[in-house]
Scaffold this motif. Structure first.
Motif, mmCIF file in Angstrom:
data_model
loop_
_atom_site.group_PDB
_atom_site.id
_atom_site.type_symbol
_atom_site.label_atom_id
_atom_site.label_comp_id
_atom_site.label_asym_id
_atom_site.label_seq_id
_atom_site.Cartn_x
_atom_site.Cartn_y
_atom_site.Cartn_z
ATOM 1 N N VAL A 90 -4.410 4.667 -1.194
ATOM 2 C CA VAL A 90 -3.560 4.801 0.167
ATOM 3 C C VAL A 90 -3.483 6.004 0.807
ATOM 4 C CG1 VAL A 90 -1.026 4.404 0.631
ATOM 5 C CG2 VAL A 90 -2.195 2.886 -0.935
ATOM 6 N N ALA A 91 -3.649 7.045 -0.089
ATOM 7 C CA ALA A 91 -3.749 8.522 0.467
ATOM 8 C C ALA A 91 -4.410 8.665 1.743
ATOM 9 C CB ALA A 91 -3.895 9.576 -0.762
ATOM 10 N N GLU A 92 -4.046 9.175 2.639
ATOM 11 C CA GLU A 92 -4.753 9.751 3.842
ATOM 12 C C GLU A 92 -5.545 11.082 3.516
ATOM 13 O OE1 GLU A 92 -6.087 9.255 7.870
ATOM 14 O OE2 GLU A 92 -4.824 7.790 6.623
ATOM 15 N N ASP B 168 -9.774 -4.149 1.061
ATOM 16 C CA ASP B 168 -9.785 -4.217 2.377
ATOM 17 C C ASP B 168 -8.860 -5.339 3.201
ATOM 18 O OD1 ASP B 168 -11.563 -2.276 2.255
ATOM 19 O OD2 ASP B 168 -13.265 -3.575 2.900
ATOM 20 N N GLU B 169 -8.652 -6.475 2.267
ATOM 21 C CA GLU B 169 -7.783 -7.438 2.939
ATOM 22 C C GLU B 169 -6.415 -6.847 2.614
ATOM 23 O OE1 GLU B 169 -8.650 -10.926 0.615
ATOM 24 O OE2 GLU B 169 -10.991 -11.100 1.579
ATOM 25 N N VAL B 170 -6.020 -6.341 1.353
ATOM 26 C CA VAL B 170 -4.684 -5.963 1.157
ATOM 27 C C VAL B 170 -4.290 -4.784 2.335
ATOM 28 C CG1 VAL B 170 -3.231 -4.628 -0.552
ATOM 29 C CG2 VAL B 170 -4.861 -6.346 -1.411
ATOM 30 N N LEU B 171 -5.281 -3.753 2.636
ATOM 31 C CA LEU B 171 -4.922 -2.849 3.651
ATOM 32 C C LEU B 171 -4.974 -3.417 4.692
ATOM 33 C CD1 LEU B 171 -7.308 -0.091 1.854
ATOM 34 C CD2 LEU B 171 -4.862 0.080 2.128
ATOM 35 N N GLY B 172 -5.347 -4.522 5.186
ATOM 36 C CA GLY B 172 -5.617 -5.128 6.588
ATOM 37 C C GLY B 172 -6.570 -4.624 7.451
ATOM 38 N N LEU B 173 -7.848 -4.331 6.576
ATOM 39 C CA LEU B 173 -9.204 -3.816 7.201
ATOM 40 C C LEU B 173 -10.086 -4.832 7.456
ATOM 41 C CD1 LEU B 173 -9.527 -0.384 5.486
ATOM 42 C CD2 LEU B 173 -8.298 -0.925 7.656
ATOM 43 N N GLU C 230 2.252 -2.564 -3.207
ATOM 44 C CA GLU C 230 3.581 -1.816 -3.529
ATOM 45 C C GLU C 230 3.640 -0.351 -2.730
ATOM 46 O OE1 GLU C 230 5.868 0.203 -6.952
ATOM 47 O OE2 GLU C 230 4.772 -1.486 -7.544
ATOM 48 N N LEU C 231 2.594 0.191 -2.638
ATOM 49 C CA LEU C 231 2.442 1.455 -2.207
ATOM 50 C C LEU C 231 2.736 1.697 -0.530
ATOM 51 C CD1 LEU C 231 0.154 3.722 -4.630
ATOM 52 C CD2 LEU C 231 2.839 3.701 -4.544
ATOM 53 N N LEU C 232 1.868 0.488 -0.317
ATOM 54 C CA LEU C 232 1.545 0.398 1.334
ATOM 55 C C LEU C 232 3.169 0.156 1.745
ATOM 56 C CD1 LEU C 232 -1.554 -1.794 1.877
ATOM 57 C CD2 LEU C 232 -1.082 0.615 2.466
ATOM 58 N N LYS C 233 3.836 -0.873 1.162
ATOM 59 C CA LYS C 233 5.319 -1.185 1.556
ATOM 60 C C LYS C 233 5.962 -0.144 1.577
ATOM 61 C CE LYS C 233 8.810 -4.487 0.628
ATOM 62 N NZ LYS C 233 9.416 -5.643 -0.487
ATOM 63 N N GLN C 234 5.823 0.869 0.357
ATOM 64 C CA GLN C 234 6.842 1.957 0.153
ATOM 65 C C GLN C 234 6.554 3.063 1.090
ATOM 66 O OE1 GLN C 234 6.510 3.516 -3.842
ATOM 67 N NE2 GLN C 234 8.029 5.317 -3.452
ATOM 68 N N TYR C 235 5.548 3.272 1.620
ATOM 69 C CA TYR C 235 5.084 4.494 2.594
ATOM 70 C C TYR C 235 4.597 4.055 3.832
ATOM 71 C CZ TYR C 235 5.483 7.153 -1.637
ATOM 72 O OH TYR C 235 6.044 7.783 -2.592
ATOM 73 N N CYS C 236 3.537 3.207 3.938
ATOM 74 C CA CYS C 236 2.919 2.971 5.315
ATOM 75 C C CYS C 236 3.741 2.166 6.114
ATOM 76 C CB CYS C 236 1.740 2.365 5.038
ATOM 77 S SG CYS C 236 0.304 3.385 4.205
ATOM 78 N N ASP C 237 4.386 1.036 5.487
ATOM 79 C CA ASP C 237 5.406 0.402 6.124
ATOM 80 C C ASP C 237 6.378 0.930 6.664
ATOM 81 O OD1 ASP C 237 3.333 -1.722 5.643
ATOM 82 O OD2 ASP C 237 4.740 -2.724 4.365
#
Length: 874
Positions: free
Chosen positions: A435-437, A466-471, A329-336
């Motif tokens: 998620v935080a850099e 890692d799979e969720v993050l695409g790593l 959810e956070l990846l979609k909200q911020y990183c995407d």
């Protein structure tokens, strides 16, 4: 409740052996009512711990005491009366138990519940918690708890320990005596609850944090040999801040009743040791890596080790499906959306520096327009643990600053700051870490703060994340930290960007550097941090502390303990098991029965207190010395480091008094005879080398002086700052030893002094000369008394002629030995019924006998003036 480890002060004063309650049964491992506690008895056959089979069958047990139990409680929702209890998985105390391991040690908790329990339900709740969770709840009346916790702890101790002085009523609470009394009362209630479950001979007690700082005194008073550790989870302020506390000495003495005191960082420990030095006159020393304070015969150890996190708990939360969903959810909200997340996680209080962090974010966006629309600061504000006007002000300032920044730099679909001021579940917080850099911890003062540790482990992740993050599985992990210099975890995180949170520009630059840093550099820093955090977890911390506590307490069983002092001034004097107090009747009898007596008295610190401004003897002291000298069976000598001119003037009324000046270099048997020297006349040309060096240190050490005697030079720093003076004395000692290496002199440090004197000159020469003269004139002395207060007086005590005389006087089967150089300062010269008396004035000094020969010495170093203690070496 009575324990043999506690001795009655009145019995001690009367010379009688302490009496104790009889023990009819062994205390159970868990008790719900108070019972009798037995003592560590010298007779192993009578000791309740002497059965090896029963001891081996029982695990070690530790009682962990803190303000709050690691328990969650809630009312039953089905309409029936009662409570539902569960473990608080976020509690450090629970994680500590997991780190120790239940199979290694049984853990009992003592503390308060967060919820109020009606008095009618307290017995039932106590039984449930004890049987199910091994927890002993401490129930406090609401009014008392409010004055103790929200009053003294949060309004006075907590601000002061975080360097906030109550300069005005709005800046922290002014000291309130009634709140202090409530604090003491609660600590005593905690002690009473511990009494119900403790087996003082076997159990370890570990007290946590500033809420219970006087608890060690109550426990030590009940059980002199209790195995007691204390860990402070908050900062300990510098002595300049701490000494503003009106009850500063009471808290220090209470902490010193623990066996081991733990701190997160060396700075906190250093401040505590400095306070002990400046306010109590105690010095510490480091031996083989361990720091220890000598306190009335007990060694109080200092432990420096930052707490860690619970690796197992974090890894299990990282593996939860809810965590994966929240990360997605956070990846979609911020990183995407092309956003880079900076994260802050802090309690909403004045010391966490949330507003300073927001100002730094504002500065970053002003100085670096390229980050606008790209960087988002997510600030998670946990509910404040305290309450009051300051919390309201911080919340209002935070909200207004966030609103201003978003209005200035925000645009549709983008807010540079996201404030989350509602409680989050643990897995949700972990998802933000993942998620935080970069994680920002800019507290202006904090005891430890484990947020950076949690962030590092979360960024390490696992295969599913890692799979969720695409790593890819082989992709190196990375993380960046910007941490305040003023938090306890900062020294441990050498790869973090350390900042002064008050410097807004520097924090903004650090945020920019964290964003711009090359990927390989981020990976290296993360790898270094992960290696440290994963190996120094809460289990490592707990095991290390308990190992040191066990090491510190290992000689408790063989020590003899006496409790002295009243109230919070109570402390324990710990002695070797072979020491005991002699009766006054034997002392007086020995003096009257003997016919040839030698009495050697030091002056400074013995006849005259060290702290006295007027160093000349009082008329009462002169009168007592003259009384001793009038007895023809007595040979009385003053043995001092002072010059012969000074001593001659001061003791001119004493016609028959012998004087040894300058450590025995000059000697005079009576007032009307000429001075003689104990060694050949010394060449003092070395003074031309030593004096300029001493003058250099005198100029740079305010309060220091030089005393030029006929045969010696003394540099004194009695009136200088104790820490700086001690440091300068060590440097001067090394300097003088270097430049005088080829001269016939010795350089020695004394009590607040550094002295250079001719080789071979010591107070032992006086003892040898005096006893030789007495042997030549008549029978050997059958009574020898030496009284002194520092190491220079030990030369008298170690004189070989005294040992020869003793061998003639004691029975054939008596063991006679020389003093051990490895022992403490106060070592007698024989092993058989000899004694030493700690005195501050000759008016308090007495003598002991050993058949036909009585030999004793006294010392007052490490003891407050006027305090008398008695010892006997078998």
């Amino acid at each position: 409740m009575v324990s043999k480890s506690y001795s009655n002060l009145l019995e001690l004063a009367s010379g009688e052996s302490p009496t104790f309650g009889l023990m009819s049964r062994r205390i159970p491992r868990i008790m719900t009512v108070a019972g009798l506690i037995s003592d560590i008895d010298d007779d192993k056959s009578e000791s309740v711990c002497s059965d090896p089979s029963s001891s081996s069958a029982q695990r070690d047990r530790i009682i962990i005491v803190a303000n709050q139990l690691p328990i969650r409680a809630q009312r039953k929702t089905d309409g029936s009366k009662g409570w539902i209890f569960s473990w608080d998985e976020d509690s450090l105390l629970l994680q500590l138990r997991d780190g120790i391991g239940d199979h290694d040690m049984e853990v009992i908790y003592v503390g308060c519940l967060k919820e109020d329990i009606h008095p009618n339900e307290q017995d039932e709740v106590s039984q449930i918690l004890l049987e199910t969770f091994k927890c002993v709840p401490t129930f406090l009346p609401p009014d008392l708890f409010s004055r103790y916790y929200h009053g003294f702890c949060k309004q006075q101790l907590w601000p002061l320990f975080h360097y906030m002085l109550p300069l005005s009523p709005d800046l922290g609470g002014r000291f309130n005596r009634s709140l202090w009394q409530a604090y003491v009362s609660v600590n005593k209630i905690f002690a009473d609850r511990i009494m119900e479950v403790i087996n003082p001979e076997d159990d370890f007690v570990w007290v946590h944090d500033y809420h219970l700082m006087v608890l060690p005194t109550f426990l030590r008073k009940r059980f002199n040999r209790v195995k007691l550790g204390f860990f402070l989870h908050s900062p300990f302020p510098s002595s300049e801040i701490y000494k503003t506390l009106p009850i500063r000495e009471e808290l220090l003495r209470a902490l010193l009743n623990a066996d081991l005191i733990g701190f997160h960082t060396f700075d906190y420990a250093r401040h505590f040791l400095s306070c002990c030095s400046r306010m109590l006159g105690l010095t510490y020393e480091s031996k083989r890596g361990y720091i220890g304070l000598e306190y009335y015969g007990r060694t109080v150890s200092i432990k420096i080790l930052p707490v860690g996190i619970h690796m197992g708990q974090l890894q299990s939360v990282l593996s939860l499906p809810e965590t994966e969903e929240k990360v997605a959810e956070l990846l979609k909200q911020y990183c995407d959306q092309g956003r880079i997340m900076l994260l802050g996680v802090d309690d909403m209080d004045i010391f966490k520096g949330i507003s300073l962090k927001l100002l730094a974010m504002e500065q970053l966006l002003m100085q670096h327009p390229e980050w606008r629309g790209k960087v988002v600061l997510v600030q998670i504000a946990n509910p404040a643990r305290g309450r009051g006007k300051d919390v309201i002000e911080v919340r209002a300032e935070t909200s207004s600053t966030v609103k201003r920044i978003n209005e200035t730099f925000g645009k549709p679909g983008y807010n540079p700051v996201v404030l989350i001021d509602e409680p989050l579940k643990f897995y949700e917080r972990i998802a933000y870490y993942v998620v935080a850099e970069c994680c920002l911890v800019t507290a202006v003062r904090d005891g430890m703060n484990l947020i950076p540790y949690e962030y590092i482990i979360s960024r390490q992740g696992n295969q599913k994340l890692d799979e969720v993050l695409g790593l890819k599985p082989s992709t190196p992990k990375k993380s960046m930290l910007v941490v305040s210099e003023f938090i306890g975890c900062s020294p441990s995180l050498s790869g973090a960007i350390r900042v002064n949170p008050w410097n807004i520009d520097a924090v903004a630059d650090a945020m920019d550097s964290a964003l711009e840093l090359a990927e390989p550099e981020k990976q290296l820093r993360h790898e270094k941090h992960y290696r440290y955090v994963s190996t120094h977890d809460v289990g490592y911390w707990a095991r290390s502390f308990l190992q040191d506590l066990e090491r510190t307490c290992q000689d408790h069983a063989r020590r003899r303990c006496w409790g002295i002092g009243f109230g919070l001034s109570f402390r324990v004097v710990a002695l070797d098991p072979s020491f005991r107090k002699l009766s006054m009747e034997h002392i007086v009898s020995a003096y009257r029965r003997t016919k040839t007596r030698a009495i050697l008295l030091d002056y400074d610190g013995t006849l005259m207190p060290q702290a006295s401004i007027d160093k000349s003897p009082t008329s009462k002291s002169i009168g007592i010395i003259n009384s001793l000298c009038r007895d023809k069976n007595n040979m009385v000598f003053i043995v001092s480091a002072r010059s012969r001119k000074t001593l001659g003037e001061w003791f001119s009324p004493c016609e028959n008094l012998g004087i040894a000046a300058e450590h025995g270099y000059f000697l005079r048997l009576e007032r009307d005879v000429e001075w003689e020297t104990c060694v050949p006349v010394a060449d003092c040309s070395w003074k031309q080398i030593a004096e300029p060096v001493m003058k250099l240190y005198t100029e740079t050490t305010d309060g220091s002086t030089i005393e030029d005697k006929e045969t010696s030079l003394v540099w004194s720093y009695e009136d200088a700052d104790p820490d700086f003076g001690s440091c300068q004395a060590k440097e001067l000692l090394d300097h003088l030893e270097s430049v005088l290496a080829n001269e016939p002199v010795t350089v020695k440090s004394g009590q607040n002094t550094v002295e250079v004197k001719p080789q071979g000159v010591s107070k032992g020469l006086v003892a040898k000369r005096l006893l030789s003269i007495m042997q030549e004139k008549g029978p050997s002395p059958d009574f020898v008394l030496c009284i002194g207060d520092d190491r220079s007086d030990e030369d008298m005590f170690e004189n070989k002629l005294i040992l020869v005389l003793l061998r003639r006087a004691v029975p054939q089967n008596t063991c006679v030995c020389s003093p051990s150089s490895e022992s403490c300062t106060y070592v007698s010269v024989v092993k058989y019924e000899l004694s030493l008396l700690c005195v501050q004035s000759v008016m308090h000094s007495y003598t002991w006998r050993n058949y036909h020969l009585t030999i004793a010495y006294a010392t007052s170093q490490h003891w407050k003036p006027g305090f008398i203690n008695y010892y006997l070496l078998k």
